[in-house]
Design a protein around this motif. Structure first.
Motif: not given
Length: 177
Positions: A14-18, A21-23, A64-65, A97-99
């Motif tokens: 999960l951490l790798t896949a995200h 998006p986190i960046l 994570s967000f 918030e929009e993201f």
């Protein structure tokens, strides 16, 4: 029931896949900030330390967000104390918030920013580029222009305020995809 090793492997997946998006989320909150990758690494360390508090099967992206948002706003507070001039917290909060609501919102916000930047006067665009893209200090750039740093700081404040209004207007009037 999964073993501890299986749960850890699922968490790593999960951490790798995200990571992307986190960046992207971090960059949406800190446009033009070159340290986004450093913040991502800090977020990863916090997520790893808190992995046992995450319940597999729940929304990893939202969790994570939240961690990323906290790290970004901590960094923003540090930058405000220094010489960095950044978009105000209200605008960053709106982007966040929009993201979180819809990944397409980030694209809309970036398009709005890009459109608004094209409306800047050439000398204002140059000031923004020097300060944010090239990360030239205000003192140094003021010397190059034979102007006071306070004058440039005030001008950047006005430019950011105008960009904020422009972005908000763009986001209100542009159709959502």
């Amino acid at each position: 029931m999964q073993s501890d090793e299986e749960e850890e492997q699922e968490f790593v997946a999960l951490l790798t896949a995200h990571q992307g998006p986190i960046l992207a989320y971090i960059r949406s909150l800190m446009p033009g900030f070159s340290g986004a990758s450093d913040i991502l690494q800090q977020v990863n360390m916090v997520l790893w330390r808190k992995r046992e508090s995450f319940e597999l099967g729940t929304n990893f992206k939202a969790w994570s967000f939240t961690v990323a948002r906290n790290m970004v706003f901590t960094q923003r507070r540090k930058l405000k104390k220094g010489a960095w001039l950044i978009f105000d917290d209200d605008l960053a909060e709106r982007f966040a918030e929009e993201f979180e609501e819809d990944d397409e919102s980030l694209d809309r916000a970036h398009r709005a920013l890009a459109q608004c930047v094209t409306q800047l006067r050439p000398h204002d665009l140059e000031l923004v580029r020097k300060r944010y893209a090239e990360e030239v200090g205000l003192d140094e750039y003021a010397r190059d222009l034979n102007r006071s740093p306070g004058t440039l700081k005030a001008r950047l404040f006005k430019i950011r305020a105008n960009l904020r209004r422009c972005i908000e207007l763009q986001l209100q009037t542009s159709p959502q995809s």
